[in-house]
Design a protein around this motif. Structure first.
Motif, mmCIF file in Angstrom:
data_model
loop_
_atom_site.group_PDB
_atom_site.id
_atom_site.type_symbol
_atom_site.label_atom_id
_atom_site.label_comp_id
_atom_site.label_asym_id
_atom_site.label_seq_id
_atom_site.Cartn_x
_atom_site.Cartn_y
_atom_site.Cartn_z
ATOM 1 N N THR A 1 0.829 -1.205 0.000
ATOM 2 C CA THR A 1 0.000 0.000 0.000
ATOM 3 C C THR A 1 0.860 1.251 0.000
ATOM 4 N N ARG A 2 1.939 1.239 0.768
ATOM 5 C CA ARG A 2 2.844 2.389 0.809
ATOM 6 C C ARG A 2 3.451 2.637 -0.578
ATOM 7 N N GLU A 3 3.817 1.544 -1.286
ATOM 8 C CA GLU A 3 4.386 1.690 -2.627
ATOM 9 C C GLU A 3 3.348 2.257 -3.599
ATOM 10 N N VAL A 4 2.106 1.811 -3.465
ATOM 11 C CA VAL A 4 1.055 2.306 -4.359
ATOM 12 C C VAL A 4 0.791 3.787 -4.121
ATOM 13 N N MET A 5 0.650 4.178 -2.851
ATOM 14 C CA MET A 5 0.387 5.580 -2.544
ATOM 15 C C MET A 5 1.561 6.470 -2.983
ATOM 16 N N THR A 6 2.770 5.925 -2.877
ATOM 17 C CA THR A 6 3.944 6.674 -3.337
ATOM 18 C C THR A 6 3.893 6.868 -4.848
ATOM 19 N N ALA B 1 0.029 10.131 -3.442
ATOM 20 C CA ALA B 1 -1.114 10.278 -2.536
ATOM 21 C C ALA B 1 -0.667 10.150 -1.091
ATOM 22 N N ALA B 2 0.406 10.860 -0.748
ATOM 23 C CA ALA B 2 0.950 10.752 0.600
ATOM 24 C C ALA B 2 -0.055 11.176 1.666
ATOM 25 N N GLY B 3 -0.953 12.104 1.309
ATOM 26 C CA GLY B 3 -1.933 12.559 2.284
ATOM 27 C C GLY B 3 -2.899 11.473 2.704
ATOM 28 N N ALA B 4 -3.113 10.477 1.836
ATOM 29 C CA ALA B 4 -4.030 9.386 2.138
ATOM 30 C C ALA B 4 -3.321 8.176 2.719
ATOM 31 N N LEU B 5 -1.992 8.236 2.847
ATOM 32 C CA LEU B 5 -1.226 7.059 3.226
ATOM 33 C C LEU B 5 -1.607 6.480 4.594
ATOM 34 N N PRO B 6 -1.708 7.287 5.677
ATOM 35 C CA PRO B 6 -2.027 6.690 6.983
ATOM 36 C C PRO B 6 -3.347 5.919 6.989
ATOM 37 N N VAL C 1 -15.269 -10.170 -2.104
ATOM 38 C CA VAL C 1 -14.379 -9.008 -2.184
ATOM 39 C C VAL C 1 -14.822 -7.996 -1.134
ATOM 40 N N ARG C 2 -13.934 -7.701 -0.191
ATOM 41 C CA ARG C 2 -14.178 -6.634 0.778
ATOM 42 C C ARG C 2 -13.457 -5.383 0.271
ATOM 43 N N TRP C 3 -14.139 -4.234 0.316
ATOM 44 C CA TRP C 3 -13.566 -3.040 -0.295
ATOM 45 C C TRP C 3 -13.895 -1.805 0.531
ATOM 46 N N ALA C 4 -13.084 -0.783 0.308
ATOM 47 C CA ALA C 4 -13.312 0.524 0.937
ATOM 48 C C ALA C 4 -12.781 1.594 -0.003
ATOM 49 N N ARG C 5 -13.487 2.742 -0.042
ATOM 50 C CA ARG C 5 -13.098 3.839 -0.935
ATOM 51 C C ARG C 5 -12.741 5.070 -0.105
ATOM 52 N N LEU C 6 -11.622 5.690 -0.497
ATOM 53 C CA LEU C 6 -11.126 6.869 0.212
ATOM 54 C C LEU C 6 -11.095 8.071 -0.724
ATOM 55 N N THR C 7 -11.361 9.253 -0.173
ATOM 56 C CA THR C 7 -11.222 10.492 -0.926
ATOM 57 C C THR C 7 -9.794 11.003 -0.772
ATOM 58 N N LEU C 8 -9.173 11.335 -1.897
ATOM 59 C CA LEU C 8 -7.800 11.832 -1.852
ATOM 60 C C LEU C 8 -7.793 13.302 -1.452
ATOM 61 N N PRO C 9 -6.996 13.663 -0.450
ATOM 62 C CA PRO C 9 -6.929 15.070 -0.041
ATOM 63 C C PRO C 9 -6.101 15.895 -1.019
ATOM 64 N N GLY C 10 -6.483 17.173 -1.214
ATOM 65 C CA GLY C 10 -5.692 18.100 -2.027
ATOM 66 C C GLY C 10 -5.875 17.884 -3.508
ATOM 67 N N SER C 11 -5.257 18.703 -4.305
ATOM 68 C CA SER C 11 -5.348 18.620 -5.764
ATOM 69 C C SER C 11 -4.024 18.177 -6.335
ATOM 70 N N VAL D 1 5.132 9.186 -12.921
ATOM 71 C CA VAL D 1 5.531 10.548 -13.285
ATOM 72 C C VAL D 1 4.407 11.575 -13.125
ATOM 73 N N VAL D 2 3.146 11.121 -13.073
ATOM 74 C CA VAL D 2 2.009 12.049 -12.888
ATOM 75 C C VAL D 2 1.499 11.930 -11.452
ATOM 76 N N PRO D 3 1.394 13.035 -10.720
ATOM 77 C CA PRO D 3 1.616 14.431 -11.131
ATOM 78 C C PRO D 3 2.986 14.959 -10.738
ATOM 79 N N ARG D 4 3.915 14.120 -10.330
ATOM 80 C CA ARG D 4 5.207 14.625 -9.842
ATOM 81 C C ARG D 4 5.947 15.446 -10.885
ATOM 82 N N LEU D 5 6.079 14.859 -12.091
ATOM 83 C CA LEU D 5 6.892 15.514 -13.106
ATOM 84 C C LEU D 5 6.066 16.213 -14.172
#
Length: 513
Positions: A26-31, A35-40, A103-113, A159-163
């Motif tokens: 999960t940490r690798e995916v968020m990286t 989406a660091a704001g949603a990582l915790p 399938v157990r699932w959960a959806r999160l809203t990403l903070p920021g733009s 590379v999106v949106p970093r670069l």
């Protein structure tokens, strides 16, 4: 529901490592998705889902929907009853069904733009060695897949949106074929369709695909980075943003391009090897299933190796004469092309000599000599080979077990007995004479033959066949069809241990009608 524009998935083994592995993934995916704001929150939910899994492998799937991300845990045999709600706040959560899996699932809203994330990341990277971690994360993600179709998606998500605001990845089907757009990702998912139309008018053969170049397209500056590995051009990565690409961003993009090209080349080579070995594996199995009078039969065959590894187990069932049929089940020592060569030698030798009228014992004697004549290329081989003759009251079977796990007979009354005499395996001794055992199968009787992927299935310090474990499994199969018996033995071997099998598995069941 809005369709996802990015998907990253991984499969995990149950046990103590399940939760930390799910968190690390999960940490690798968020990286990768910035989406660091949603990582915790994402790590907490992934840990809770993995902690609720049962004792068999499960899959974690992350999906990106633009402003939201969704995590799914897919597994057969998830616990029944009401699922636990996440301990952290999420947009939605629930349970759905996919075939035999829940399938157990959960959806999160990403903070920021995305624009704020990109600017913050670039500012941070300019102040220190943050780019080293970025490139390390990118390398880990690219090295984490051997699927050629997944690599372009990972490239764009890195590379999106970093670069850049968007990224399009072009590759060709061959070294000389034209480049085509295989993946497109935009920080604003609402603009993807319009961007795709713009790119459809772009002539990607115009930019030099051997050097990095910039050009303008609409309101974007485009950075075209070649994907070159081992001296071969594999495609191009196009990045777009509304302002000028800074020199440090171009350096990052070129570095990512080199790593991405190498990952693409490795994935393609792996896929080619896997396809070749699947074809080789198919060539070593019977081309058809013959109709044998008075016989009901069932087969299970499961190679345990990676997709690019040919298994060492095999089976065969074929007509040998007007009124007789032959069967075989064997296990070559080792895997890969060397084992496949011995498997091919065995199958063709058995069929050729059987059709020339040699008995089962004589066939094994000649096959033993043929294997020894291979010299250093020879591999040990265990083999059960038999002859089936329909008679008025069932089937007459002559068979020889050359170092193979014992064949078992199950009577209609549920009695199980060993019906083969242990003899030398093939490819070891030149001076060996084989003798055939003869048995009779009344209607309803079952003959079971397996490879050691069944008998030596290990759980801790125990093997499945310890204390007659296979005989006990077979005794429970009285009255079942041959295919049902084969499936019952397969399931019993799978359920005996939590971890996936590390050995090939073959099961052959013959039942007199």
């Amino acid at each position: 529901m809005t369709s996802s524009h990015a998907v990253l998935a991984a499969t995990f083994a149950p046990g103590e490592t399940a939760v930390p592995s799910a968190i690390r993934f999960t940490r690798e995916v968020m990286t990768a998705w910035a989406a660091a704001g949603a990582l915790p929150v994402a790590e907490q939910i992934a840990a809770e889902l993995a902690g609720q899994s049962v004792d068999e492998p499960f899959e974690i799937i992350w999906k990106h929907f633009g402003d939201t991300v969704q995590v799914e845990l897919k597994q057969r045999g998830l616990p029944q009853g009401d699922p636990k709600a996440p301990s952290v706040e999420v947009e939605e959560w629930g349970v759905t069904f996919a075939g035999e899996s829940r399938v157990r699932w959960a959806r999160l809203t990403l903070p920021g733009s995305s624009d704020r994330v990109a600017s913050e990341w670039l500012e941070e990277s300019a102040r220190g060695p943050h780019w080293l971690g970025f490139l390390a994360d990118a390398s880990d993600l690219l090295a984490g897949t051997l699927d050629p179709d997944m690599v372009p998606a990972i490239i764009a998500q890195i590379v999106v949106p970093r670069l850049a605001s968007w990224c399009g990845v072009y590759t060709s089907d061959s070294a000389v074929g034209p480049l085509r757009l295989v993946y497109l990702w935009h920080a604003d998912e609402a603009r993807i369709d319009g961007l795709r139309e713009e790119l459809s008018e772009l002539d990607v053969s115009t930019p030099d695909t051997t050097v990095t170049a910039t050009f303008h397209m609409g309101d974007s500056q485009v950075l075209a980075v070649p994907l070159t590995a081992r001296g071969r051009g594999l495609g191009m990565m196009c990045l777009g943003r509304p302002d000028r690409f800074a020199d440090d961003v171009i350096q990052f993009a070129e570095d990512i391009g080199r790593r991405a090209a190498l990952a693409t080349d490795n994935a393609r080579l792996y896929a080619q090897q896997a396809a070749a070995n699947r074809a080789l594996q198919r060539s070593l199995l019977p081309p058809n299933e013959p109709e044998v009078p008075g016989l009901d039969y069932g087969v299970v065959y499961e190679p345990a190796g990676e997709a690019n590894e040919v298994g060492g187990d095999f089976y065969d069932l074929f007509k040998a004469g007007d009124e007789s049929w032959r069967f075989a089940i064997g296990d070559v020592c080792g895997t890969g092309p060397e084992a496949a060569a011995v498997t091919g030698l065995a199958r063709h030798t058995l069929r050729l000599l059987a059709r020339e009228g040699y008995g089962v014992a004589a066939v094994l004697g000649r096959l033993n000599q043929a294997i020894l004549e291979e010299g250093e290329r020879a591999r040990f081989l265990t083999l059960l080979h038999g002859d089936i003759t329909p008679v008025s009251d069932g089937l007459e079977v002559r068979l020889v077990s050359a170092g193979h796990p014992e064949a078992l007979r199950l009577s209609q009354g549920g009695v199980v007995e060993i019906v083969t005499t242990p003899q030398s395996l093939l490819g070891v001794f030149s001076e060996v004479v084989f003798e055939a055992d003869t048995i009779h199968l009344d209607p309803g009787d079952v003959l079971l033959a397996v490879t050691d992927g069944v008998t030596e299935r290990r759980s801790g310090g125990r093997l499945l066949d310890d204390d007659g474990g296979l005989s006990k499994l077979l005794a429970e199969c009285a009255g079942l069809s041959a295919r049902a018996v084969a499936e019952r033995i397969r399931r019993g071997a799978a359920d005996f241990a939590a971890e996936p099998s590390a050995d090939d598995l073959a099961i052959l069941v013959l039942r007199a009608r």
